[in-house]
Scaffold this motif. Structure first.
Motif, PDB file in Angstrom:
ATOM      1  N   ALA A  80       0.834  -1.200   0.000  1.00  0.00           N
ATOM      2  CA  ALA A  80       0.000   0.000   0.000  1.00  0.00           C
ATOM      3  C   ALA A  80       0.872   1.256   0.000  1.00  0.00           C
ATOM      4  O   ALA A  80       0.558   2.252  -0.690  1.00  0.00           O
ATOM      5  CB  ALA A  80      -0.937  -0.007   1.208  1.00  0.00           C
ATOM      6  N   LEU A  81       1.980   1.242   0.744  1.00  0.00           N
ATOM      7  CA  LEU A  81       2.923   2.361   0.726  1.00  0.00           C
ATOM      8  C   LEU A  81       3.534   2.530  -0.663  1.00  0.00           C
ATOM      9  O   LEU A  81       3.715   3.667  -1.138  1.00  0.00           O
ATOM     10  CB  LEU A  81       4.027   2.140   1.758  1.00  0.00           C
ATOM     11  CG  LEU A  81       3.679   2.353   3.232  1.00  0.00           C
ATOM     12  CD1 LEU A  81       4.896   2.010   4.102  1.00  0.00           C
ATOM     13  CD2 LEU A  81       3.255   3.790   3.489  1.00  0.00           C
ATOM     14  N   GLN A  82       3.859   1.417  -1.290  1.00  0.00           N
ATOM     15  CA  GLN A  82       4.402   1.486  -2.655  1.00  0.00           C
ATOM     16  C   GLN A  82       3.414   2.176  -3.581  1.00  0.00           C
ATOM     17  O   GLN A  82       3.789   3.047  -4.378  1.00  0.00           O
ATOM     18  CB  GLN A  82       4.693   0.068  -3.184  1.00  0.00           C
ATOM     19  CG  GLN A  82       5.866  -0.641  -2.557  1.00  0.00           C
ATOM     20  CD  GLN A  82       7.207  -0.208  -3.124  1.00  0.00           C
ATOM     21  OE1 GLN A  82       7.477   0.984  -3.255  1.00  0.00           O
ATOM     22  NE2 GLN A  82       8.055  -1.181  -3.431  1.00  0.00           N
ATOM     23  N   SER A  83       2.162   1.795  -3.486  1.00  0.00           N
ATOM     24  CA  SER A  83       1.143   2.381  -4.355  1.00  0.00           C
ATOM     25  C   SER A  83       1.004   3.882  -4.109  1.00  0.00           C
ATOM     26  O   SER A  83       0.888   4.677  -5.058  1.00  0.00           O
ATOM     27  CB  SER A  83      -0.197   1.680  -4.123  1.00  0.00           C
ATOM     28  OG  SER A  83      -1.191   2.204  -4.981  1.00  0.00           O
ATOM     29  N   SER A  84       1.030   4.289  -2.852  1.00  0.00           N
ATOM     30  CA  SER A  84       0.925   5.720  -2.524  1.00  0.00           C
ATOM     31  C   SER A  84       2.107   6.499  -3.091  1.00  0.00           C
ATOM     32  O   SER A  84       1.946   7.611  -3.610  1.00  0.00           O
ATOM     33  CB  SER A  84       0.862   5.903  -1.002  1.00  0.00           C
ATOM     34  OG  SER A  84      -0.291   5.300  -0.470  1.00  0.00           O
ATOM     35  N   GLU A  85       3.298   5.888  -3.011  1.00  0.00           N
ATOM     36  CA  GLU A  85       4.488   6.554  -3.542  1.00  0.00           C
ATOM     37  C   GLU A  85       4.413   6.675  -5.059  1.00  0.00           C
ATOM     38  O   GLU A  85       4.774   7.714  -5.629  1.00  0.00           O
ATOM     39  CB  GLU A  85       5.733   5.764  -3.130  1.00  0.00           C
ATOM     40  CG  GLU A  85       7.045   6.343  -3.610  1.00  0.00           C
ATOM     41  CD  GLU A  85       7.398   7.669  -2.961  1.00  0.00           C
ATOM     42  OE1 GLU A  85       8.282   8.379  -3.488  1.00  0.00           O
ATOM     43  OE2 GLU A  85       6.782   8.018  -1.923  1.00  0.00           O
ATOM     44  N   LEU A  86       3.956   5.631  -5.729  1.00  0.00           N
ATOM     45  CA  LEU A  86       3.826   5.681  -7.183  1.00  0.00           C
ATOM     46  C   LEU A  86       2.803   6.734  -7.603  1.00  0.00           C
ATOM     47  O   LEU A  86       3.000   7.455  -8.599  1.00  0.00           O
ATOM     48  CB  LEU A  86       3.431   4.304  -7.727  1.00  0.00           C
ATOM     49  CG  LEU A  86       4.462   3.181  -7.574  1.00  0.00           C
ATOM     50  CD1 LEU A  86       3.909   1.884  -8.139  1.00  0.00           C
ATOM     51  CD2 LEU A  86       5.774   3.543  -8.259  1.00  0.00           C
TER      52      LEU A  86
ATOM     53  N   LEU B  71       4.462  10.099  -7.344  1.00  0.00           N
ATOM     54  CA  LEU B  71       5.404  10.323  -8.436  1.00  0.00           C
ATOM     55  C   LEU B  71       4.691  10.583  -9.751  1.00  0.00           C
ATOM     56  O   LEU B  71       5.160  11.368 -10.584  1.00  0.00           O
ATOM     57  CB  LEU B  71       6.345   9.116  -8.569  1.00  0.00           C
ATOM     58  CG  LEU B  71       7.315   8.891  -7.400  1.00  0.00           C
ATOM     59  CD1 LEU B  71       8.087   7.581  -7.592  1.00  0.00           C
ATOM     60  CD2 LEU B  71       8.291  10.056  -7.281  1.00  0.00           C
ATOM     61  N   ASN B  72       3.549   9.939  -9.949  1.00  0.00           N
ATOM     62  CA  ASN B  72       2.751  10.183 -11.152  1.00  0.00           C
ATOM     63  C   ASN B  72       2.211  11.609 -11.166  1.00  0.00           C
ATOM     64  O   ASN B  72       2.247  12.298 -12.198  1.00  0.00           O
ATOM     65  CB  ASN B  72       1.610   9.174 -11.232  1.00  0.00           C
ATOM     66  CG  ASN B  72       0.637   9.459 -12.359  1.00  0.00           C
ATOM     67  OD1 ASN B  72      -0.513   9.840 -12.128  1.00  0.00           O
ATOM     68  ND2 ASN B  72       1.094   9.302 -13.602  1.00  0.00           N
TER      69      ASN B  72
ATOM     70  N   ASN C 118       2.832   4.279 -17.814  1.00  0.00           N
ATOM     71  CA  ASN C 118       3.789   3.536 -16.997  1.00  0.00           C
ATOM     72  C   ASN C 118       3.299   3.378 -15.557  1.00  0.00           C
ATOM     73  O   ASN C 118       3.593   2.369 -14.898  1.00  0.00           O
ATOM     74  CB  ASN C 118       5.143   4.247 -17.013  1.00  0.00           C
ATOM     75  CG  ASN C 118       5.808   4.175 -18.374  1.00  0.00           C
ATOM     76  OD1 ASN C 118       5.471   3.318 -19.185  1.00  0.00           O
ATOM     77  ND2 ASN C 118       6.752   5.072 -18.627  1.00  0.00           N
ATOM     78  N   TYR C 119       2.573   4.369 -15.091  1.00  0.00           N
ATOM     79  CA  TYR C 119       2.000   4.283 -13.740  1.00  0.00           C
ATOM     80  C   TYR C 119       1.031   3.105 -13.638  1.00  0.00           C
ATOM     81  O   TYR C 119       1.057   2.340 -12.669  1.00  0.00           O
ATOM     82  CB  TYR C 119       1.297   5.597 -13.406  1.00  0.00           C
ATOM     83  CG  TYR C 119       0.458   5.566 -12.155  1.00  0.00           C
ATOM     84  CD1 TYR C 119       1.031   5.385 -10.903  1.00  0.00           C
ATOM     85  CD2 TYR C 119      -0.931   5.720 -12.229  1.00  0.00           C
ATOM     86  CE1 TYR C 119       0.252   5.354  -9.751  1.00  0.00           C
ATOM     87  CE2 TYR C 119      -1.719   5.698 -11.084  1.00  0.00           C
ATOM     88  CZ  TYR C 119      -1.121   5.512  -9.855  1.00  0.00           C
ATOM     89  OH  TYR C 119      -1.892   5.480  -8.718  1.00  0.00           O
ATOM     90  N   ILE C 120       0.193   2.933 -14.656  1.00  0.00           N
ATOM     91  CA  ILE C 120      -0.759   1.818 -14.672  1.00  0.00           C
ATOM     92  C   ILE C 120      -0.016   0.477 -14.711  1.00  0.00           C
ATOM     93  O   ILE C 120      -0.374  -0.478 -14.018  1.00  0.00           O
ATOM     94  CB  ILE C 120      -1.716   1.949 -15.877  1.00  0.00           C
ATOM     95  CG1 ILE C 120      -2.629   3.165 -15.695  1.00  0.00           C
ATOM     96  CG2 ILE C 120      -2.558   0.683 -16.031  1.00  0.00           C
ATOM     97  CD1 ILE C 120      -3.468   3.482 -16.906  1.00  0.00           C
TER      98      ILE C 120
END
Length: 338
Positions: A185-191, A194-195, A204-206
């Motif tokens: 979940a932290l990874q997703s929030s960081e991505l 960045l998006n 690329n985000y998807i």
């Protein structure tokens, strides 16, 4: 996971010696009563014993097939984790960009190290002992632990996570119940961040989010195997059938060998003991092997080597980052990889 050509007898016999002692007692008592007290009625026809043996062989074969399938599925899941981790690593390197190359490198390192934290949290969760697991409840499994060590029982999750996460993330993750889930979940929030900042294009985000979804899928499969035991009704009936067959086995052999007394003499009766021991040992060991295979993450010598796989993934991804100071690969202890 045992990586030798086969288990050596010096390991296998002690691991199953309780079964040998059990069959020795079950064989000696009726034979002594039959021979010295002339209790001829102890000899029962071989047909019911053979029928029970057939049913026992069937249910033992069924259990061993299903428990092997659980172990093989667990290995397939971790094979998918290897592939998804490598894909996530190259996507992170190639999709996340910044005009500031120092910042870009820091972002790559932060995200990939957070992935190491996920691998670490997942393997620690999978090594937690459940009430139905056998690694610490069975004496023969506890004794076999002298040949190897389970890294997750020897180290501390907090210390290992601390080297991969920032201070704020580390404190947050320790406050959660399912650390592996919250790390993704932290990874997703960081991505997402960045998006929004323009460091990752929408396409690329998807693609990166889909990789996180795949990792969630693999984690869920591991949790299903870990948290759903081999059905107790099948496990119980296999145990009951095997023990009942082993109890009746000497009585059936007494009947068969008593038919040969006139031809070979009364001493032929004593063959009941070795034959009962050998055949009973085979069935009891089949049951024990099935039992040792049904929980592929419990810390057994036959487990999936999640620690070694996680370390290999870490080495691969660190090399993608261009790091030179790599951690050593996990070495086998007495041909056992964990």
């Amino acid at each position: 996971m045992n990586i030798s050509s086969h288990y050596k007898l010096r390991h296998f016999i002690p691991w199953t010696r309780v079964k040998i002692y059990k069959m020795l007692i079950l064989s000696i008592i009726p034979t002594l009563l039959f021979y010295f007290l002339d209790w001829k009625w102890l000899a029962i026809p071989w047909v019911p014993v053979a029928l029970l043996g057939t049913a026992t062989a069937f249910i033992s074969g069924f259990k061993n097939t299903q428990t092997y399938n659980r172990t093989w599925e667990a290995r397939q899941v971790y094979g998918a984790i290897i592939n998804n981790s490598r894909a996530f690593g190259i996507m992170t390197k190639d999709f996340i960009r910044s005009e500031d190359k120092v910042l870009e490198k820091q972002l790559h390192q932060q995200i990939i190290h957070r992935h190491f934290a996920w691998l670490t949290a997942l393997r620690f969760q999978l090594r937690e002992i459940k009430s139905w697991e056998n690694i610490k409840t069975k004496s023969y499994n506890r004794e076999y632990l002298k040949y190897y060590k389970v890294p997750e029982w020897e180290s501390n999750l907090d210390e290992e996570l601390n080297s991969f996460l920032s201070k704020e993330e580390f404190q947050y993750i320790l406050s959660t119940k399912n650390q592996a889930t919250q790390i993704i979940a932290l990874q997703s929030s960081e991505l997402k961040k960045l998006n929004e900042e323009g460091n990752i294009s929408d396409y690329n985000y998807i693609a990166l989010e889909n990789q996180l979804k795949e990792l969630y899928d693999q984690q869920g499969k591991c949790e299903r195997i870990k948290n759903f035991p081999y059905p107790r009704q099948f496990s119980s009936i296999n145990l009951y059938f095997t023990n009942l067959f082993c109890i009746l086995l000497p009585f059936g052999f007494l009947s068969e060998f008593s038919k040969l007394v006139e031809k070979f003499g009364e001493n032929i009766i004593w063959l009941t003991i070795p034959f009962s021991m050998i055949l009973g040992w085979v069935f009891l060991v089949l049951e024990q092997i099935g039992e040792s295979t049904e929980n592929p993450f419990e810390g057994n010598a036959n487990d999936i080597p999640v620690t070694q796989i996680s370390r290999n993934i870490e080495i691969d991804l660190r090399e993608m980052l261009g790091e030179k100071d790599l951690p050593p690969a996990i070495a086998a202890q007495n041909n056992i990889l964990m």
